[in-house]
Structure formats: structure tokens, C-alpha cells
Design a protein around this motif. Structure first.
Motif, PDB file in Angstrom:
ATOM      1  N   UNK B  44      92.227  31.748   6.613  1.00  0.00           N
ATOM      2  CA  UNK B  44      90.702  32.139   7.452  1.00  0.00           C
ATOM      3  C   UNK B  44      89.834  31.224   7.017  1.00  0.00           C
ATOM      4  N   UNK B  45      90.521  29.545   6.404  1.00  0.00           N
ATOM      5  CA  UNK B  45      89.279  28.807   5.990  1.00  0.00           C
ATOM      6  C   UNK B  45      89.624  27.476   6.315  1.00  0.00           C
ATOM      7  N   UNK B  46      88.271  26.961   7.002  1.00  0.00           N
ATOM      8  CA  UNK B  46      88.031  25.310   7.729  1.00  0.00           C
ATOM      9  C   UNK B  46      88.313  24.391   6.208  1.00  0.00           C
ATOM     10  N   UNK B  47      89.625  23.703   6.015  1.00  0.00           N
ATOM     11  CA  UNK B  47      90.392  22.999   5.211  1.00  0.00           C
ATOM     12  C   UNK B  47      89.152  21.116   5.877  1.00  0.00           C
ATOM     13  N   UNK B  48      88.541  20.644   5.275  1.00  0.00           N
ATOM     14  CA  UNK B  48      88.071  19.451   5.753  1.00  0.00           C
ATOM     15  C   UNK B  48      88.674  18.118   5.192  1.00  0.00           C
ATOM     16  N   UNK B  49      89.829  17.250   5.456  1.00  0.00           N
ATOM     17  CA  UNK B  49      90.569  16.268   5.119  1.00  0.00           C
ATOM     18  C   UNK B  49      89.753  14.787   5.132  1.00  0.00           C
ATOM     19  N   UNK B  50      89.647  14.275   4.261  1.00  0.00           N
ATOM     20  CA  UNK B  50      89.042  12.691   4.384  1.00  0.00           C
ATOM     21  C   UNK B  50      89.979  12.044   3.588  1.00  0.00           C
ATOM     22  N   UNK B  51      89.551  10.531   3.880  1.00  0.00           N
ATOM     23  CA  UNK B  51      90.330   9.717   3.764  1.00  0.00           C
ATOM     24  C   UNK B  51      90.248   8.255   4.304  1.00  0.00           C
ATOM     25  N   UNK B  52      89.854   6.958   3.065  1.00  0.00           N
ATOM     26  CA  UNK B  52      89.303   5.573   3.979  1.00  0.00           C
ATOM     27  C   UNK B  52      89.907   5.039   5.241  1.00  0.00           C
ATOM     28  N   UNK B  53      90.076   4.390   5.594  1.00  0.00           N
ATOM     29  CA  UNK B  53      91.420   4.309   6.503  1.00  0.00           C
ATOM     30  C   UNK B  53      92.218   3.807   6.548  1.00  0.00           C
ATOM     31  N   UNK B  54      93.747   4.158   6.527  1.00  0.00           N
ATOM     32  CA  UNK B  54      94.937   3.510   6.078  1.00  0.00           C
ATOM     33  C   UNK B  54      95.651   4.617   4.544  1.00  0.00           C
ATOM     34  N   UNK B 215      83.042  12.444   9.152  1.00  0.00           N
ATOM     35  CA  UNK B 215      81.649  12.964   9.400  1.00  0.00           C
ATOM     36  C   UNK B 215      80.984  13.550   8.125  1.00  0.00           C
ATOM     37  N   UNK B 216      80.655  13.787   7.228  1.00  0.00           N
ATOM     38  CA  UNK B 216      80.491  13.981   6.227  1.00  0.00           C
ATOM     39  C   UNK B 216      79.494  15.593   6.816  1.00  0.00           C
ATOM     40  N   UNK B 217      78.117  15.562   7.558  1.00  0.00           N
ATOM     41  CA  UNK B 217      77.887  16.176   8.328  1.00  0.00           C
ATOM     42  C   UNK B 217      78.005  17.349   8.635  1.00  0.00           C
ATOM     43  N   UNK B 218      79.144  17.064   9.345  1.00  0.00           N
ATOM     44  CA  UNK B 218      79.503  18.289   9.916  1.00  0.00           C
ATOM     45  C   UNK B 218      80.851  18.817   8.957  1.00  0.00           C
ATOM     46  N   UNK B 219      81.447  17.881   8.158  1.00  0.00           N
ATOM     47  CA  UNK B 219      82.137  18.747   7.196  1.00  0.00           C
ATOM     48  C   UNK B 219      81.655  19.425   6.382  1.00  0.00           C
ATOM     49  N   UNK B 220      80.536  19.241   5.941  1.00  0.00           N
ATOM     50  CA  UNK B 220      79.775  20.357   5.468  1.00  0.00           C
ATOM     51  C   UNK B 220      79.240  21.382   5.760  1.00  0.00           C
ATOM     52  N   UNK B 221      78.787  21.734   7.312  1.00  0.00           N
ATOM     53  CA  UNK B 221      78.469  21.985   8.043  1.00  0.00           C
ATOM     54  C   UNK B 221      79.738  23.078   9.108  1.00  0.00           C
ATOM     55  N   UNK B 222      81.319  23.084   8.751  1.00  0.00           N
ATOM     56  CA  UNK B 222      82.564  23.881   9.347  1.00  0.00           C
ATOM     57  C   UNK B 222      83.412  23.915   8.003  1.00  0.00           C
ATOM     58  N   UNK B 223      83.369  23.371   7.268  1.00  0.00           N
ATOM     59  CA  UNK B 223      84.987  23.588   5.798  1.00  0.00           C
ATOM     60  C   UNK B 223      84.368  23.977   5.082  1.00  0.00           C
TER      61      UNK B 223
END
Lengths: 339, 526
Positions: B44-54, B215-223
Motif C-alpha cells: 500500500x505504499x509508494x516508495x521513492x528510489x533515488x540515486x545519481x547517474x550510474x 525530482x525531489x518536489x515530485x517525490x515529496x508529493x507522491x512518495x
């Protein structure tokens, strides 16, 4: 993805003598093939086939396909193709007869005009490929049809005959002999000269260098600061000059321009190029190979004729030769790539 | 930063989780792409996954869908071990991935794409187009998508095509986990809202979404939570609500950087060699303006697709521009083609050496001489082969290109030596402006250092260098100034002393160019 160079690094110190070595083997193979075929026919027909007069005949019959194959080599090295060389030759021959017979231009002027006309057809092909961005196959297929049609229209679908006395000089160009007492046809010398010119163009000039570079990687060549569009047009136009020369040689040999012929020559020319080891994917090829390829075709046709094999079978055998030669070449290339 | 409490040791697994990834290793020859990678997705969750190029995101996705096979580690889906060999098996198991590059057949219709390979048939052979369209209509209605099942995909906008991908993923009854890789890269704000609405609609107590984004702003909203990975390693997972963007960025880039080798800041009294104003292209670039000083290494940083390569290509005339002025040494110029750029002394070294840089089947000497053949190496069309060989030989010594001979075909050289060959090409051409696009991509560490020293030397000699790079350490080590791009805009220009991984990453992840620029101006004012 990024892993490959690292993996390739240890291999670097080993000397891999590249293209020239492979090309030389290819040429030696083609030459060996030519000699082998020649030997087979000589054994099959020891009286006629290897005689001076028949060898001269073979060389003479190589001329037209040979000249067209030189044109096709330049284009194919750029990773293009020229399907229009056969009928462009016919149209140029019709124009030659029009210039000399109908318009009464001096023979020398008619010859120059015809060669330039061939160059113009090539330039149009080059424009269509380089500027309009049409695939070479399509651009030259269209030109093949246009040239065939125009040849018939301009000549009213009738052969135009040269006058054997008034235009004797024209006919002499092909069938006469500049070497006294030999009856060795001039056409063969013209082909030899044209091959030398093509060799120099390909190996010693900017045209050849850019031709090979474009064929190897057109985008990289453009990004290296080469005006690839301009050079592609020049390459097709120069190929057209060779086609114009072929037009003179065929019409001089026949003493006439035959508007209904020509189709089919382009395939023989391409076959000669391929048998000679030039890659259809571009970037590599040799003039010597192409000449050998044209000779192989001429020898096969001539030998089968002497053995009274029906004309139809000659094409079957030529087709099989192409399959075998190209298969062997590719198999060798693959082996070279994996070892 | 509150690290998430449930941090199971490698090997154990929690059947309550929807998707669990544990201790995954994957290496390619010479590169360790993933090491002990893990993350978990709750029901039931949205998990944001972030990391630099590569950082390893794509590799991870390819492992999950069976495109690559893992060397170590385990996957669990709904408490059961997940073993798949291809994307189709993954979909049947309940795991669907929507890749950044859409995988649609553009000449087929929406319905045909959704059911490709699973077409309703009668008699085992004949397709049933009517049934297919009906099923598609039901599916689209259920998802609240206003799409015509019969519309040909190529006629749809990118956002609509993305919807088709999502519809396709959700057409599998089994789909429980949806993984989206940079889903909003090509979307406008309204479309992003629409996408987020779709995601919320999909989320039930039994499903979950992994949302990969820069996109941090988006992650803030959805994750609901956010997992950070870096250089193939798991770094941390934090609840989104009480985590700031800066905290996330710090974790993304938090590696030690050797700043000792940093260049001296550019002297401002140096003349401007190249000035670009308002450069725009049809598809991406919007009002790009910058100046390049003599003897400067100007770094272009940004994430994939930010438009850095596009700037280079537009600059040398490889792609058409819709607006913009270029001034070279004070003279306005219109650059029509790479050939024209080269004649003006601007050389572009592509990021894709094999496809856009080298004539692989040809010798090193040809690859060095190609740009200078007409002029330096020829007289009335005849090429002077001796001069070509001699110059190639000189370059080989000067740049220490490792090859047994300049007659060697360039394809047999290592990546670093191939790159040196292209550099030699432009040095022989005597270009004053060199644009390096990812100069050390695919090059091993030792050769990298050599390339860096070479760039430094060239800048010292007065060449002006634009260096596009996705590797932050490289940007920080080499650049006198750093320009950061996002979404086809320049979001900021940083002098070397202000350029850090954090400042660059902040500018690179900004969606809106104008706000980002203001942020930096404000900070600079303080």
C-alpha cells in the motif's frame, strides 16, 4: 556497456595488422580463384580457351562491366549502391549518338559531352542521396527507370547508328588497336587506364579518403568536420564519369547506341565488385579486387560459351559463384573477429 | 534523519512486505555495478528510489525483470521467492516495470500494443480485433483514462503513450508491484498530476509502487518513503514526511572527493572566446546562454536528459536551432554544420565514441588525420600519406597513445587510447575550442587520470574547453566554473569555490528553471 574497453585493454599490445593484411589476402584469394577458373577451362578446352585470340576476347568483353564496376566500387565503398549504372550507360550512349550522329558535333567534343553527361546523372543521384536523404537503393532504382525510359524516348526506341567512315575514329576507340600489329583492342587499354585513375582516386586523393571514411562511419566523419554531403555528391558524380566512359566504349563497340539494352549490367557490375572483396556495408574495398572480379565474370561467361553451355546456365553458375565467394569472405571475417 | 526501524540482516525476510530485495550483487567486467543492494516495498505504499547517474538503478530494474541474472542476493514478492528469466515472467508473477524509454510499437494501435503477444484469438490463429478493442475499452474505463483504443500509438503525445504503458502493465491481473523509471521526464505539470492520480488509484492495501525519480518536489508529493542508493550500494531509507530535500541530496552525493587537484579559479581578465545567448531547439533547449573564457575548463553538469549533449550538438551545427546567437572572439557567427564549426576551430568529441567519434575499421592514423586532410595533409586533392603518418606518429608520442603502430585499426585500442586518438584529431586540427562530452566514459581509472592531466595542460596552453560530464567528482576536479542544466535550461552557474556535490545536485534536480536560478542568486547574495 562501459565494460568493454577495460576488457579489451590487455589485448592492445598484440600487434593486429588490420585491414591491409586482410585486404591483401582477399585479393590473393580472388586472384587465385581467377587463375583456378582459368586453369579449369584451359584443361576443358585446351585448343581454344587459353589461346591469344580468346584471351583478347575475354579482356575485350570485360571492358564495359569493368568500367561500370569501377563506378560501382566508388559508390559501394561509401556504403551506398548504384543500381542505375546499366541504364545510365544506355542513356549516355544514346546521348553520345545524338551529339555525334544527329547534332554532328566533332567526335572529341561528343566524347567529352557524353562523359560529362554520365557525370551529371551521377551528380543527380548524389543530390538525391546526400541532400534529399533518399536511401541510395531507392534513389538509384528511380534513376535506373528514368534513364531507361529517357533512352527510349530520345531515340524513338530505335538504335542510332554511327557512320563507319565518318565516325571511324569513334569506333576505333573500342575496336581499333593503338599497338601496331597486335589487334589488341583499345577498349582493354581504356579499362586499364580507367582502373589506374580509379586506383589513384581511391588511394591517393581526398575523394578516396573521405569515401572510405564515410563508408566506415558517416556520422563520425561529419562530426569530424567533413562536409559529407558535398563529398557524397562528388563521389556519385565521379562514378557517373566512369559510366559515361562505359557508354562510349559500348556504343563504339556496337557501332550504335542500342536504347533497349543496358538493364542487367548493373547487377553484373555489382557482382564484380562483390567478388572482388568490396564490402557492401561500406568502408573497405579495392580497385584491383574489382578488376579481378570483372575478369572472373568474363572468364566464366567466355569459358562456358566455348564449352557450349547454354546461356541460361551461365547466369546460374555466376550466381553460385557469388554465393560461394561472399560466403567464404564472411566466414573468414567472422573467424578473424573471434580469434 | 530517521532511519527506518526495520533493517533486517541479509538473508532474513519479512513475509509482510510486498517486495523485498536483499544482498544483491552484480558486476560487469571491471565494474561492480551493485554490491549488497537491498530495499523493501511495503504493502500500500509508494516508495521513492533515488540515486545519481550510474548509482545502479537501471541495473537493479533489469535484475528484477530477469533481463540480467544476479550473482548473489534474493528477491521476495509477497513473501515468496521471485525467480524470473524475462520481463514477461516478471509480469505474470505480478511485477511490472515501466521503463524510461517507452517500449511501444509505434505503428500499432493502443489496443494492439496492450495485448501484444496475448491477443484474443479464435481457433488458435485468427485474431479477434473486436474483442480486443472491447477489453481495452473496459480496461481504460476502469483506469479512468480517456484514450481511444483504436488510436495509433505514434499519433499520441508522450504522456498518452505513457498511459498506454501503464494500462498495459495493469492489464495483467496479477500486477501487484509497479516500478516506474523516471516516469515524468517528458511530462508537463498537468500530466504529472494526472500520472500521480493514476498511481493513487492503483494503490490498494495489496499493491505498491516503486517510483524512481530525480525530482525531489515530485517525490515529496507522491512518495511515502524514500530509499537512497549510491555507487551500487544501499545508503538509507527515510520516511518522506520528515525528510528534507537537502538531506536526501546529502545522502545521494555523500562520498569523499579529492579537491586537492582542483584547478585554480579562472582569471577574469581572460578574454571571452565564445559567447552563446538564447540558444533554443525545437525539442529541448530553451534560452541557453553562457560564456566561455580562454584557457578555461567549463563544466556542464546535470542529470541524464538535461540537455547538455544537445547544447554541444546545437553549438557545432549538428542539430538545427530555433533561436540563439553565437559570438566567437567578438564576431557573430552562424554555424551551419560540424564542418563549419571545425573550420572555425571548434571541435566536438562525442560521448558515443564508437558511433559518433571513430571510424572503427580504419587505422589510428586516419582517425587522427581525418579532420585535417584537406589543407594540412593534401595538395590539390592528393593526400600526403607521409605527412599523415609522421603527424600521427608525433601525436602518438605526445599523448602517449598505446598502440603498436599508427597503422593499427582503431577498434583494437582500449577506450582510453581511443579517446586520446580523437583528442589528437582535434589537436592536429589546431582547434581553440574543444567540447568534450563525457571524456572519460568507459575508460579505466589510470587512463582517466591521464585524460584529466591532458585537459589541464590544454587549458594552460590557452585552449577553451567545455567538459560535459555526468560524474560529479570529475566535474568538481576539473572545472573552473560549473554550469548546471535541468530540463533544457541552465539552472545555475557556479564558480569553482561554490561548486559542491550538494549545490550541483540541488540545481540539477530542480524542475522549474526560474525558481532554481533565484534560489542560487539568493544564496549568492547572503
Amino acid at each position: 556497456m562501459s565494460s568493454e574497453p577495460t576488457a579489451a585493454a590487455p589485448a592492445a599490445p598484440t600487434v593486429v595488422k588490420g585491414g591491409s593484411w586482410r585486404e591483401r589476402v582477399q585479393q590473393l584469394m580472388a586472384l587465385a580463384g581467377l587463375l583456378l577458373i582459368f586453369l579449369v577451362f584451359s584443361v576443358a578446352s585446351p585448343q581454344i580457351f587459353p589461346g591469344y585470340s580468346n584471351v583478347t576476347t575475354i579482356l575485350f568483353s570485360t571492358t564495359v562491366v569493368g568500367l561500370l564496376a569501377l563506378a560501382a566500387t566508388l559508390v559501394i565503398i561509401s556504403s551506398g549502391i548504384d543500381l542505375s549504372v546499366g541504364t545510365a550507360m544506355t542513356l549516355s550512349a544514346v546521348m553520345s549518338a545524338t551529339f555525334i550522329v544527329n547534332w554532328h558535333l566533332p567526335v572529341w567534343l561528343g566524347i567529352i559531352a557524353t562523359i560529362l553527361f554520365g557525370g551529371l546523372i551521377g551528380l543527380i543521384n548524389g543530390f538525391n542521396v546526400a541532400i534529399l536523404g533518399l536511401p541510395p537503393f531507392i534513389a538509384t532504382l528511380a534513376m535506373m527507370l528514368v534513364a531507361q525510359g529517357l533512352a527510349l524516348v530520345i531515340s524513338n526506341a530505335r538504335p542510332i547508328y554511327f557512320d563507319t567512315t565518318e565516325h571511324a575514329g569513334y569506333i576505333w576507340l573500342s575496336t581499333g588497336s593503338i599497338i601496331p600489329g597486335t589487334r589488341f583492342p583499345n577498349a582493354v587499354l581504356v579499362l586499364a587506364l580507367a582502373a589506374v585513375v580509379a586506383f589513384v582516386l581511391l588511394n591517393k586523393t581526398l575523394l578516396g579518403r573521405y569515401d572510405i571514411s564515410i563508408g566506415s562511419n558517416e556520422e563520425a566523419t561529419a562530426l569530424s568536420g567533413i562536409n559529407t554531403k558535398k563529398w557524397l555528391m562528388i563521389i556519385y558524380a565521379v562514378a557517373g564519369l566512369f559510366v559515361g566512359l562505359a557508354a562510349i566504349m559500348i556504343s563504339a563497340r556496337l557501332g550504335s547506341a542500342q536504347p533497349a539494352t543496358g538493364a542487367g549490367y548493373e547487377l553484373q557490375a555489382i557482382a564484380a565488385v562483390v567478388i572482388g572483396g568490396t564490402s557492401l556495408s561500406g568502408g573497405k574495398g579495392t580497385i584491383v579486387g574489382t578488376v579481378i572480379g570483372a575478369l572472373i565474370i568474363a572468364v566464366i561467361n567466355n569459358g562456358l560459351q566455348i564449352l557450349s553451355v547454354r546461356q541460361e546456365w551461365q547466369n546460374v553458375i555466376l550466381g553460385l559463384v557469388i554465393l560461394v565467394v561472399v560466403y567464404i569472405d564472411q566466414a573468414r571475417a567472422k573467424r578473424a573477429a573471434t580469434t | 534523519m530517521t532511519s527506518v526501524e526495520a533493517t533486517p540482516s541479509v538473508g532474513s525476510h519479512d513475509p509482510g512486505l510486498l517486495l523485498q530485495v536483499e544482498g544483491v550483487d552484480k558486476s560487469f567486467p571491471g565494474v561492480k555495478a551493485l554490491e549488497g543492494m537491498r530495499f523493501d516495498l511495503r504493502k500500500g505504499e509508494v516508495l521513492g528510489l533515488v540515486g545519481e547517474n550510474g548509482a545502479g538503478k537501471s541495473t537493479l530494474m533489469k535484475l528484477l525483470t530477469g533481463i540480467y541474472s544476479r550473482e548473489a542476493g534474493e528477491f521476495w514478492l509477497q513473501g515468496r521467492p521471485l525467480v524470473v528469466h524475462n520481463p514477461k515472467e516478471a509480469q505474470e508473477a505480478g511485477l511490472s516495470i515501466i521503463h524510461q524509454e517507452l517500449n511501444l510499437v509505434s505503428h500499432l494501435s493502443v489496443a494492439e500494443n496492450i495485448w501484444l503477444g496475448r491477443e484474443p484469438v479464435s481457433g488458435g490463429f485468427f485474431t479477434r480485433p473486436g474483442e480486443q478493442v472491447r477489453r481495452t475499452r473496459d480496461l481504460l474505463a476502469r483506469l479512468g483514462m480517456a484514450l481511444d483504443p483504436k488510436a495509433v500509438v505514434s499519433s499520441l503525445s508522450v504522456a498518452q503513450q505513457q498511459m498506454v504503458e501503464i494500462a498495459k502493465a495493469l492489464s495483467f491481473e496479477a500486477t501487484k508491484v509497479l516500478i516506474m523509471d523516471e516516469p515524468t521526464a517528458a511530462l508537463n505539470d498537468a500530466e504529472v498530476d494526472q500520472l500521480h492520480e493514476l498511481i493513487r488509484r492503483f494503490i490498494t492495501p495489496e499493491t505498491g509502487v516503486v517510483y524512481i525519480s530525480h525530482r525531489m518536489a515530485e517525490l515529496k508529493r507522491i512518495a511515502d518513503r524514500i530509499t537512497v542508493i549510491r555507487d551500487g550500494h544501499y545508503i538509507d531509507t527515510m520516511p518522506m514526511a520528515d525528510t528534507s530535500m537537502d538531506q536526501v541530496i546529502a545522502k545521494m552525493v555523500g562520498r569523499a572527493i579529492n579537491t586537492a587537484a582542483r584547478p585554480e579559479n579562472v582569471r577574469t581578465d581572460r578574454p571571452v572566446t565564445l559567447s552563446v545567448t538564447g540558444l533554443s531547439t525545437k525539442t529541448l533547449l530553451n534560452d541557453v546562454s553562457f560564456e566561455l573564457y580562454r584557457g578555461e575548463v567549463l563544466g556542464f553538469a546535470g542529470l541524464m536528459g538535461a540537455g547538455r549533449t544537445e547544447v554541444a550538438r546545437a553549438l557545432v551545427g549538428a542539430d538545427p536551432i530555433t533561436a540563439g546567437h553565437i559570438t566567437l572572439n567578438g564576431t557573430p557567427v552562424t554555424i551551419s554544420s560540424p564542418a563549419h564549426a571545425a573550420s572555425l576551430g571548434i571541435g566536438y568529441l562525442s560521448e558515443d565514441r564508437k558511433r559518433l567519434g571513430l571510424m572503427l575499421q580504419l587505422p589510428v592514423s586516419h582517425n587522427i588525420a581525418i579532420s585535417s586532410l584537406s589543407g594540412r595533409f593534401s595538395r590539390s586533392l592528393f593526400v600526403n600519406d607521409k605527412a599523415v603518418k609522421a603527424t600521427a606518429e608525433e601525436s602518438r608520442k605526445l599523448l602517449s597513445i598505446k598502440t603498436p603502430s599508427v597503422n593499427q585499426l582503431v577498434k583494437y585500442l582500449s577506450g582510453g587510447n581511443q579517446q586520446k586518438t580523437i583528442i589528437a584529431r582535434w589537436l592536429v586540427k589546431d582547434c581553440d575550442i574543444l567540447i568534450f562530452d563525457e571524456p572519460t566514459r568507459g575508460i579505466d581509472v589510470g587512463a582517466k587520470e591521464e585524460i584529466y592531466q591532458l585537459l589541464n595542460k590544454l587549458a594552460e596552453q590557452g585552449k577553451s574547453i567545455i567538459m560535459i560530464s555526468s560524474e560529479l567528482p570529475e566535474i568538481l576536479r576539473m572545472s573552473h566554473r560549473v554550469i548546471v542544466m535541468a530540463d533544457g535550461h541552465i539552472t545555475g552557474t557556479l564558480p569553482a569555490q561554490d561548486a559542491t556535490q550538494e549545490t550541483i545536485m540541488r540545481l540539477a534536480t530542480h524542475r522549474d528553471a526560474t525558481t532554481a536560478t533565484t534560489t542560487i542568486t539568493e544564496e549568492a547574495g547572503h
